[in-house]
Design a protein around this motif. Sequence first.
Motif, PDB file in Angstrom:
ATOM      1  N   ASN A  21      -7.270  23.386   2.190  1.00  0.00           N
ATOM      2  CA  ASN A  21      -7.233  24.670   2.888  1.00  0.00           C
ATOM      3  C   ASN A  21      -7.059  25.858   1.943  1.00  0.00           C
ATOM      4  N   GLY A  22      -7.001  25.604   0.637  1.00  0.00           N
ATOM      5  CA  GLY A  22      -6.900  26.694  -0.331  1.00  0.00           C
ATOM      6  C   GLY A  22      -5.521  27.277  -0.493  1.00  0.00           C
ATOM      7  N   ASP A  23      -4.523  26.685   0.142  1.00  0.00           N
ATOM      8  CA  ASP A  23      -3.149  27.184   0.044  1.00  0.00           C
ATOM      9  C   ASP A  23      -2.449  26.458  -1.101  1.00  0.00           C
ATOM     10  N   ASP A  24      -2.613  26.963  -2.304  1.00  0.00           N
ATOM     11  CA  ASP A  24      -2.112  26.290  -3.499  1.00  0.00           C
ATOM     12  C   ASP A  24      -1.160  27.199  -4.277  1.00  0.00           C
ATOM     13  N   GLU A  25      -0.208  26.584  -4.967  1.00  0.00           N
ATOM     14  CA  GLU A  25       0.717  27.338  -5.813  1.00  0.00           C
ATOM     15  C   GLU A  25      -0.025  28.158  -6.863  1.00  0.00           C
ATOM     16  N   TRP A  26      -0.984  27.529  -7.499  1.00  0.00           N
ATOM     17  CA  TRP A  26      -1.593  28.138  -8.678  1.00  0.00           C
ATOM     18  C   TRP A  26      -2.386  29.401  -8.390  1.00  0.00           C
ATOM     19  N   ILE A  27      -2.710  29.675  -7.117  1.00  0.00           N
ATOM     20  CA  ILE A  27      -3.449  30.899  -6.808  1.00  0.00           C
ATOM     21  C   ILE A  27      -2.518  32.064  -6.482  1.00  0.00           C
ATOM     22  N   HIS A  28      -1.208  31.837  -6.509  1.00  0.00           N
ATOM     23  CA  HIS A  28      -0.248  32.922  -6.283  1.00  0.00           C
ATOM     24  C   HIS A  28      -0.313  33.899  -7.459  1.00  0.00           C
ATOM     25  N   PRO A  29      -0.185  35.207  -7.224  1.00  0.00           N
ATOM     26  CA  PRO A  29      -0.223  36.189  -8.320  1.00  0.00           C
ATOM     27  C   PRO A  29       0.769  35.899  -9.445  1.00  0.00           C
ATOM     28  N   ASP A  30       1.912  35.279  -9.119  1.00  0.00           N
ATOM     29  CA  ASP A  30       2.889  34.956 -10.162  1.00  0.00           C
ATOM     30  C   ASP A  30       2.360  33.928 -11.151  1.00  0.00           C
ATOM     31  N   ASP A  31       1.285  33.232 -10.777  1.00  0.00           N
ATOM     32  CA  ASP A  31       0.706  32.210 -11.655  1.00  0.00           C
ATOM     33  C   ASP A  31      -0.594  32.672 -12.317  1.00  0.00           C
ATOM     34  N   PHE A  32      -0.901  33.963 -12.184  1.00  0.00           N
ATOM     35  CA  PHE A  32      -2.137  34.472 -12.776  1.00  0.00           C
ATOM     36  C   PHE A  32      -2.113  34.388 -14.306  1.00  0.00           C
ATOM     37  N   SER A  33      -0.922  34.307 -14.895  1.00  0.00           N
ATOM     38  CA  SER A  33      -0.829  34.240 -16.359  1.00  0.00           C
ATOM     39  C   SER A  33      -1.163  32.847 -16.891  1.00  0.00           C
ATOM     40  N   LEU A  34      -1.259  31.861 -16.004  1.00  0.00           N
ATOM     41  CA  LEU A  34      -1.580  30.502 -16.440  1.00  0.00           C
ATOM     42  C   LEU A  34      -3.044  30.419 -16.872  1.00  0.00           C
ATOM     43  N   LYS A  35      -3.287  29.617 -17.911  1.00  0.00           N
ATOM     44  CA  LYS A  35      -4.637  29.485 -18.450  1.00  0.00           C
ATOM     45  C   LYS A  35      -5.202  28.094 -18.150  1.00  0.00           C
ATOM     46  N   PRO A  36      -6.519  27.987 -17.952  1.00  0.00           N
ATOM     47  CA  PRO A  36      -7.144  26.688 -17.684  1.00  0.00           C
ATOM     48  C   PRO A  36      -6.836  25.650 -18.761  1.00  0.00           C
ATOM     49  N   SER A  37      -6.618  26.095 -19.995  1.00  0.00           N
ATOM     50  CA  SER A  37      -6.361  25.151 -21.087  1.00  0.00           C
ATOM     51  C   SER A  37      -5.123  24.308 -20.836  1.00  0.00           C
ATOM     52  N   GLY A  38      -4.123  24.878 -20.185  1.00  0.00           N
ATOM     53  CA  GLY A  38      -2.915  24.115 -19.883  1.00  0.00           C
ATOM     54  C   GLY A  38      -3.203  22.991 -18.905  1.00  0.00           C
ATOM     55  N   PHE A  39      -3.918  23.308 -17.834  1.00  0.00           N
ATOM     56  CA  PHE A  39      -4.292  22.295 -16.852  1.00  0.00           C
ATOM     57  C   PHE A  39      -5.172  21.225 -17.496  1.00  0.00           C
TER      58      PHE A  39
END
Length: 318
Positions: free
Chosen positions: A81-99
């Motif tokens: 449903n697209g309701d995920d932690e990682w799409i929260h604005p507080d997680d915008f600093s996360l980079k794909p390389s970490g995942f």
Amino acid sequence: MKGAQVILSTLLALIILSQNTSALKQNYYAKTCPNLEKLVRGAVQKKMAQTPIAAPATLRLFFHDCFVRGCDASLMIINANGDDEWIHPDDFSLKPSGFDTVMQAKAAVDSDPRCTNKVSCADILALAARDAVFLSGGPSWPVELGRYDGKISRKKLVFLPHPDFSFNILTTMFSRYNLSMTDFVALSGGHTIGAASCKFFSNRLYPTTDLGMDSKFENMLKGSCPINFNSSSFAFLDNTTPQKFDNEYFKNLQQGKGVLASDKVLFTKPITRRIINRFATNERAFFNAFTRAMTKLGRIQVKTAMHGEIRRDCRFHN
């Protein structure tokens, strides 16, 4: 003032689950996956050779995951449903390389028939974060293992430290997870590697410069982040040795060279200034404090088999 009261009220309303650390053991996978640490470190080393962003991105991923419902790799879940932690604005600093680092480590672990689908993504993330630090020149430490992966990932549950939060709000957030003032400063030292997007600190540069910032450092930041900066503009959090895990971050704070407001505020308070001065002159003291803080961080709200699972794919529920 009203905004600060709302934040503090939210903090007071948080229900922190008891820390189920009894399930964690350093040799948890000794029989089921004896080569676990070698497999994870090899994958992290390979990813770091591909991009310098991998190390800070993986370390930040671990912190962001643990601060929301505990260290359970819930941050990696993709919900239908697209309701995920990682799409929260507080997680915008996360980079794909970490995942991607964690996904590659998971693939490496599962490639060993003895380990396939027996090691949680949460434990792989904890090991990868440790290895990212060590392979960047920082300390190594025995990682406690035995976490299960969480089943819940909701955008509304995300509440993370912000660069512009007050000192009192920041320390309250850390103390609610049994993290001391020394832990708070030591974990902030993770900023010795990595960078920040200009949007997270441009308010310190424009329209007027934040008091206490070194003038040459100010000009350097403005060069990286002009007033009309674009979304890809950034500055290293430690401009001296941005890819090396060392104590230069604390030396920078002493000189008025903290990038984020949350970095700067640490040196304005006597209680944290003393800790910073100690870490700046004694790298060993910083490394020891950082390893203790990371161990405590890794114990937050550990999930057991009753409330978790071992995901076959870190991105999806089984």
